[in-house]
Write an enzyme that holds these catalytic residues in place. Structure first.
Site, PDB file in Angstrom:
ATOM      1  N   ILE A 144      11.964  26.433  14.245  1.00  0.00           N
ATOM      2  CA  ILE A 144      12.959  25.942  13.284  1.00  0.00           C
ATOM      3  C   ILE A 144      12.753  26.650  11.937  1.00  0.00           C
ATOM      4  CG2 ILE A 144      13.866  23.896  12.095  1.00  0.00           C
ATOM      5  CD1 ILE A 144      12.913  22.227  14.456  1.00  0.00           C
TER       6      ILE A 144
ATOM      7  N   ASN B 113      11.337  18.880   5.712  1.00  0.00           N
ATOM      8  CA  ASN B 113      10.485  17.706   5.512  1.00  0.00           C
ATOM      9  C   ASN B 113      10.427  17.313   4.036  1.00  0.00           C
ATOM     10  OD1 ASN B 113       9.485  16.830   8.015  1.00  0.00           O
ATOM     11  ND2 ASN B 113       8.117  18.575   8.143  1.00  0.00           N
TER      12      ASN B 113
ATOM     13  N   HIS C 132       9.335  13.020   6.425  1.00  0.00           N
ATOM     14  CA  HIS C 132       8.806  13.307   7.760  1.00  0.00           C
ATOM     15  C   HIS C 132       9.517  12.566   8.882  1.00  0.00           C
ATOM     16  CE1 HIS C 132       5.521  15.688   6.168  1.00  0.00           C
ATOM     17  NE2 HIS C 132       5.281  16.032   7.415  1.00  0.00           N
TER      18      HIS C 132
ATOM     19  N   ASP D 187      10.990  14.268  12.041  1.00  0.00           N
ATOM     20  CA  ASP D 187      10.742  13.938  13.455  1.00  0.00           C
ATOM     21  C   ASP D 187      12.061  13.803  14.220  1.00  0.00           C
ATOM     22  OD1 ASP D 187       8.086  13.978  12.912  1.00  0.00           O
ATOM     23  OD2 ASP D 187       7.758  11.810  13.078  1.00  0.00           O
TER      24      ASP D 187
ATOM     25  N   GLU E 232       6.831  22.713  14.897  1.00  0.00           N
ATOM     26  CA  GLU E 232       8.284  22.858  15.013  1.00  0.00           C
ATOM     27  C   GLU E 232       8.625  24.096  15.831  1.00  0.00           C
ATOM     28  OE1 GLU E 232       6.803  25.309  12.885  1.00  0.00           O
ATOM     29  OE2 GLU E 232       8.768  25.534  11.895  1.00  0.00           O
TER      30      GLU E 232
HETATM   31  P1  GH3 Z   1       9.767  29.314   8.855  1.00  0.00           P
HETATM   32  O1  GH3 Z   1      11.232  29.447   8.705  1.00  0.00           O
HETATM   33  O2  GH3 Z   1       9.050  30.561   8.480  1.00  0.00           O
HETATM   34  O3  GH3 Z   1       9.404  28.856  10.216  1.00  0.00           O
HETATM   35  O4  GH3 Z   1       9.316  28.224   7.829  1.00  0.00           O
HETATM   36  P2  GH3 Z   1       8.843  26.768   8.130  1.00  0.00           P
HETATM   37  O5  GH3 Z   1       8.897  25.985   6.880  1.00  0.00           O
HETATM   38  O6  GH3 Z   1       9.616  26.199   9.282  1.00  0.00           O
HETATM   39  O7  GH3 Z   1       7.384  26.997   8.655  1.00  0.00           O
HETATM   40  P3  GH3 Z   1       6.012  26.455   8.140  1.00  0.00           P
HETATM   41  O8  GH3 Z   1       5.024  26.875   9.204  1.00  0.00           O
HETATM   42  O9  GH3 Z   1       5.744  26.887   6.741  1.00  0.00           O
HETATM   43  O10 GH3 Z   1       6.153  24.894   8.186  1.00  0.00           O
HETATM   44  C1  GH3 Z   1       6.269  24.171   9.350  1.00  0.00           C
HETATM   45  C2  GH3 Z   1       6.421  22.721   8.997  1.00  0.00           C
HETATM   46  O11 GH3 Z   1       6.652  21.923  10.143  1.00  0.00           O
HETATM   47  C3  GH3 Z   1       5.191  22.191   8.304  1.00  0.00           C
HETATM   48  C4  GH3 Z   1       4.881  20.930   9.043  1.00  0.00           C
HETATM   49  O12 GH3 Z   1       4.666  19.858   8.181  1.00  0.00           O
HETATM   50  C5  GH3 Z   1       6.127  20.667   9.860  1.00  0.00           C
HETATM   51  N1  GH3 Z   1       5.823  19.973  11.079  1.00  0.00           N
HETATM   52  C6  GH3 Z   1       5.029  20.376  12.091  1.00  0.00           C
HETATM   53  N2  GH3 Z   1       4.974  19.420  13.047  1.00  0.00           N
HETATM   54  C7  GH3 Z   1       5.742  18.389  12.628  1.00  0.00           C
HETATM   55  C8  GH3 Z   1       6.072  17.106  13.171  1.00  0.00           C
HETATM   56  O13 GH3 Z   1       5.647  16.702  14.259  1.00  0.00           O
HETATM   57  N3  GH3 Z   1       6.909  16.304  12.465  1.00  0.00           N
HETATM   58  C9  GH3 Z   1       7.407  16.704  11.258  1.00  0.00           C
HETATM   59  N4  GH3 Z   1       8.226  15.888  10.620  1.00  0.00           N
HETATM   60  N5  GH3 Z   1       7.085  17.879  10.726  1.00  0.00           N
HETATM   61  C10 GH3 Z   1       6.270  18.720  11.374  1.00  0.00           C
HETATM   62 MG    MG Z   2       9.419  27.107  11.157  1.00  0.00          MG
END
Ligand code: GH3
Ligand code: MG
Length: 336
Positions: free
Chosen positions: A198, A205, A210, A214, A241
């Site tokens: 994503i 978020n 959050h 989710d 994600e």
């Molecule tokens: P990019 O376009 O480069 O993918 O940017 P990004 O913001 O999607 O990627 P980044 O790796 O910086 O951030 C991923 C985020 O996804 C950070 C983390 O808090 C969130 N995340 C991961 N797992 C979960 C989850 O189970 N629930 C929620 N709400 N957020 C999650």
């Molecule tokens: Mg991402």
């Protein structure tokens, strides 16, 4: 507790019955021949209940003798556990041998000794009772084993599911990718893998919280599930994600079509994301790779290649897909 006495002699029937009744056995049924016994036991069978606990049977009877009758009774599955005691005046060895091989468990001599008769009846009934209890325990045990097996299968299924989205988790993905890559090698079929992430989900978020984050993950997972048509296609949550889709027996052309469809369907869901630099809604970036049969790829190689393609999609501005040409590229290099 019913005891059945089979004897063509009415006097014998009356004597045994009297012994039993005076000793507290209240349900004593008397019949005069093997045929009457068959009628009696077959009417029990209609009801499917075994209510007879013991049969006392004279060996020597006109028409069908006690040994033949015993053999026939034992042939009926629902009666096989009922003890049969032969009653006899002749103590001929051959007769006794035949009686035991027909399924009789004991014998009593005529004329009767009251104490002996009662002792043998009581031990036969005890045995019947024990056999019944053992069978009931076996049935209980079988039921518990079945329930345990069911619970294990449920647990196994659960241990392969991602708790948040309900699609396959990383553990299942790893296992399936390994299996599918082995199968692809064995059956010489192509195997494709899509990695999907994503875009700007951190910002999502930060903007919506959050819980909404989710919800978004759940919705993306459900779009993946809905969009994939073949039962063999496996969508999984790879972590955070990031999602992965295993496409068995799918070549590069097919995989690219599916990846495009996934990207499009997620975009069309119009999940609001006002702080995404890409669009006002949630978008995804994808990396696609196909392992061709001639040089089957290991799961690790496939994942690395799909990740490289995904990275390019991110680098080029997100909300797009890239294809990694591992086999075709190496094949092409070989022709130079
Ligand atoms: P990019 O376009 O480069 O993918 O940017 P990004 O913001 O999607 O990627 P980044 O790796 O910086 O951030 C991923 C985020 O996804 C950070 C983390 O808090 C969130 N995340 C991961 N797992 C979960 C989850 O189970 N629930 C929620 N709400 N957020 C999650
Ligand atoms: Mg991402």
């Amino acid at each position: 507790m019913a005891i059945v006495i089979v004897d063509d002699s009415t006097l014998s029937l009356e004597v045994i019955k009297a012994f039993l009744i005076t000793s507290g056995y209240s349900e004593v049924i008397t019949v005069n021949s093997a045929r009457e016994l068959y009628e009696l036991v077959d009417s029990y069978s209609d009801r499917g209940i075994v209510e007879i606990d013991l049969i006392l049977m004279e060996i020597i009877m006109p028409d069908i003798d006690g040994i033949e009758a015993c053999r026939n009774v034992k042939k009926r599955e629902w009666l096989a556990d009922i003890p049969v005691i032969m009653v006899t005046t002749t103590m001929k060895k051959e007769n006794l041998q035949l009686a035991f091989s027909a399924g009789a468990m004991d014998f009593i001599k005529k004329p009767f000794d009251r104490m002996e008769l009662l002792a043998r009846v009581s031990s036969a009934l005890r045995l019947k009772h024990e056999t019944g209890r053992r069978k009931a325990r076996e049935i209980e045990l079988l039921e518990v084993t079945r329930q345990l097996q069911e619970a294990n299968e449920r647990l196994q299924r659960l241990s392969f599911l991602d708790g948040l989205t309900g699609i396959a988790n990383r553990r299942f993905f790893d296992q399936e990718l390994l299996q599918e890559s082995r199968r692809a090698k064995r059956e010489k079929t192509p195997l494709s893998l899509i990695m999907l992430d994503i875009d700007y989900f951190k910002a999502f978020n930060d903007t919506y919280g959050h819980i909404k984050g989710d919800d978004c993950l759940r919705e993306v997972a459900s779009i993946l599930k809905k969009t994939l048509k073949r039962p063999g296609d496996i969508p999984a949550r790879y972590g955070g994600e990031e999602f992965a889709v295993i496409l068995p027996n799918t070549d590069d052309v097919g995989a690219e079509i599916i990846a495009k469809e996934l990207r499009y369907c997620i975009e069309q869901a119009r999940i609001a994301h006002i702080n995404s630099p890409c669009a006002d809604y949630v978008t995804v970036s994808l990396g696609v790779v196909t392992g061709f049969s001639e040089q089957a790829k290991t799961p690790k190689e496939l994942i690395l290649a799909a990740d490289r393609a995904l990275y390019r999609s991110k680098h080029e501005g997100r909300n797009r897909l890239n294809v990694e040409w591992i086999e075709k590229y190496t094949d092409f290099l070989k022709t130079l």
